[in-house]
Design an enzyme around this catalytic site. Structure first.
Site, mmCIF file in Angstrom:
data_model
loop_
_atom_site.group_PDB
_atom_site.id
_atom_site.type_symbol
_atom_site.label_atom_id
_atom_site.label_comp_id
_atom_site.label_asym_id
_atom_site.label_seq_id
_atom_site.Cartn_x
_atom_site.Cartn_y
_atom_site.Cartn_z
ATOM 1 N N ARG A 62 0.845 -1.198 0.000
ATOM 2 C CA ARG A 62 0.000 0.000 0.000
ATOM 3 C C ARG A 62 0.883 1.251 0.000
ATOM 4 N NH1 ARG A 62 -2.846 0.127 4.924
ATOM 5 N NH2 ARG A 62 -1.480 1.769 5.644
ATOM 6 N N ASP A 187 -3.218 20.392 -14.049
ATOM 7 C CA ASP A 187 -3.646 19.099 -14.589
ATOM 8 C C ASP A 187 -3.168 19.056 -16.042
ATOM 9 O OD1 ASP A 187 -5.022 16.984 -15.838
ATOM 10 O OD2 ASP A 187 -6.755 17.170 -14.512
ATOM 11 N N LYS A 212 -5.421 8.054 -19.271
ATOM 12 C CA LYS A 212 -5.649 8.605 -20.612
ATOM 13 C C LYS A 212 -4.406 8.412 -21.489
ATOM 14 C CE LYS A 212 -9.525 9.819 -18.663
ATOM 15 N NZ LYS A 212 -9.677 11.089 -18.000
HETATM 16 C C1 LIG Z 1 -10.089 11.584 -16.831
HETATM 17 C C2 LIG Z 1 -9.556 12.837 -16.253
HETATM 18 C C3 LIG Z 1 -9.346 12.960 -14.878
HETATM 19 C C4 LIG Z 1 -9.720 11.865 -13.900
HETATM 20 O O1 LIG Z 1 -8.963 10.720 -14.078
HETATM 21 P P1 LIG Z 1 -9.462 9.225 -13.712
HETATM 22 O O2 LIG Z 1 -8.257 8.399 -13.994
HETATM 23 O O3 LIG Z 1 -10.639 8.917 -14.598
HETATM 24 O O4 LIG Z 1 -9.849 9.253 -12.273
HETATM 25 C C5 LIG Z 1 -8.804 14.145 -14.408
HETATM 26 N N1 LIG Z 1 -8.492 15.167 -15.231
HETATM 27 C C6 LIG Z 1 -8.686 15.078 -16.567
HETATM 28 C C7 LIG Z 1 -8.322 16.241 -17.430
HETATM 29 C C8 LIG Z 1 -9.218 13.917 -17.124
HETATM 30 O O5 LIG Z 1 -9.424 13.844 -18.447
#
Ligand SMILES: *Cc1c(COP(=O)(O)O)cnc(C)c1O
Length: 396
Positions: A62, A187, A212
């Site tokens: 963990r 982000d 992604k």
């Molecule tokens: C998909 C996404 C997230 C969240 O990610 P998960 O892996 O689905 O929890 C956060 N920020 C952006 C820009 C995203 O496209």
């Protein structure tokens, strides 16, 4: 930064080699998937040293795991950061940052177009802990800067944004955040470290949904945060207890995906630009949102702060929602899904995916047309993608 060893090494080389310059267990040339929950220590003093962090090693998965550690190292090098820590998903990473670093009475400045899950944390959860969140109009850089300069503890940026690909002026906004002593978070999911390097522009933390483009094959969930040792220690300290740990099998899939990151992103940048240019001139298409297009309002700033315009674009169809109903089923080479960043083209209308819970009026306020289609352009042959979209547009 502390990456002297990686100075002047290109991103394609980093994607392949970072974290993997040595051989592994029994001389394995590829990273082993370590499916062990715990690690045994025959020497009690050594065990103590590892537990106290004086010696490298692992205690319990963990907290840390050898496969996961290689993934974190590769991301750390790609983002040119001092440290990195990973999470089970992108949302775990984002909420981990916020819950680890914010305290009652703190103030966050951000924008309205952040990822849907992030917006929910800002609107529904931060206020429960008496953390105030100001969400500015995403296109209004003056307002974001002014709200930041009023004083805040954390400036949370995301660029380009979902789904209309607005671009925030990173240098200017980061400078405002630094001026008031805020922690600046970016982000970088849509851009990836190939297209954009927020840490080089002064950001404190970069966060990714590794689900992604980082993984790139739509087969593993994950999240990662990169930044200074000091901030990453705090975030890791929270993750270790909160338990939103990246699984070793997912870490392996993400690592495997990462090795082709540069190739994939270059191809997706090129394909998206070609598709956007095609759509822009099509008589069934109302507008195209892609910062790579010269007439896009964010083109100049994107050109300045990005190395590529990304594989993400959106476009609206002429007519009503019936156009979407007619168009989408006709596409042959795309998944119709609420996802992005895979090697395959993925399409979906925000009206039924990310923004389904809003009213038509709210979508209008966010500048999201009812017939908008978000498209994550894959690595397929661009002629096939364009021909496919062309025949599907004919059905409207
Ligand atoms: C998909 C996404 C997230 C969240 O990610 P998960 O892996 O689905 O929890 C956060 N920020 C952006 C820009 C995203 O496209």
């Amino acid at each position: 930064m502390t990456n002297k060893k990686w100075d002047n090494i290109g991103p394609a080389t980093k994607s392949v080699w970072a974290g993997e310059e040595q051989s592994f267990f029994e001389g394995a040339a590829q990273v082993p998937v370590v499916n062990s929950v715990s690690y045994s220590h025959d020497d009690v003093d050594e065990w103590l040293d590892v537990a106290l962090g004086k010696k490298q090693g692992h205690i319990y998965s963990r907290n840390t795991n050898p496969t996961v550690k290689v993934f974190e190292e590769k991301m750390r090098v790609l983002e040119d950061a001092e440290a990195a820590t990973s999470f089970s998903t992108g949302m775990a990473a984002i909420s981990g940052i916020l819950f680890a670093l914010m305290s009652p009475g703190n103030r966050i400045v951000s924008v309205k177009d952040t990822y849907g899950g992030t917006s929910f944390v800002f609107m529904d959860h931060m206020p429960r802990f008496n953390v105030d969140v100001t969400m500015c109009d995403t296109h209004d850089q003056d307002q974001i800067e002014a709200e930041t300069l009023k004083g805040c503890d954390l400036l949370y940026l995301e660029t380009p944004t979902n789904p209309t690909m607005k671009v925030l002026e990173l240098k200017r906004l980061i400078a405002a955040g630094k001026k008031v002593g805020a922690i600046v978070v970016v982000d970088n999911t849509f851009a990836t470290p190939i297209n954009q390097n927020p840490i080089a522009l002064g950001a404190d933390l970069v966060v990714h949904s590794a689900t992604k483009f980082i993984g790139g094959h739509s087969d593993a969930l994950g999240g990662v945060v990169c930044g200074s040792n000091e901030l990453i220690d705090k975030i890791y300290g929270f993750r270790e207890i909160n338990g939103a740990t990246l699984d070793a099998n997912s870490a392996y899939l993400l690592l495997r995906g990462l090795k082709t990151l540069k190739l994939r992103i270059d191809q997706q940048n090129a394909n998206a630009l070609a598709l956007a240019s095609f759509l822009e001139n099509h008589n069934k298409v109302d507008s195209v949102f892609y910062p790579g297009l010269e007439n896009n309002p964010f083109h100049e700033i994107a050109k300045e702060q990005m190395n590529g315009f990304s594989g993400m674009l959106s476009f609206s169809l002429k007519g009503g929602f019936q156009s979407v109903r007619n168009f989408l089923p006709q596409i042959r080479f795309a998944h119709r899904a609420a996802h992005l960043g895979g090697v395959e083209t993925i399409v979906g209308p925000p009206r039924t995916t990310s923004h389904v819970e809003l009213t038509e009026e709210q979508r209008q306020q966010l500048g999201i047309p009812e017939t908008l289609i978000r498209c994550s352009v894959g690595i397929e042959d661009i002629n096939d993608i364009i021909a496919d979209f062309d025949q599907a547009l004919d059905s409207i």
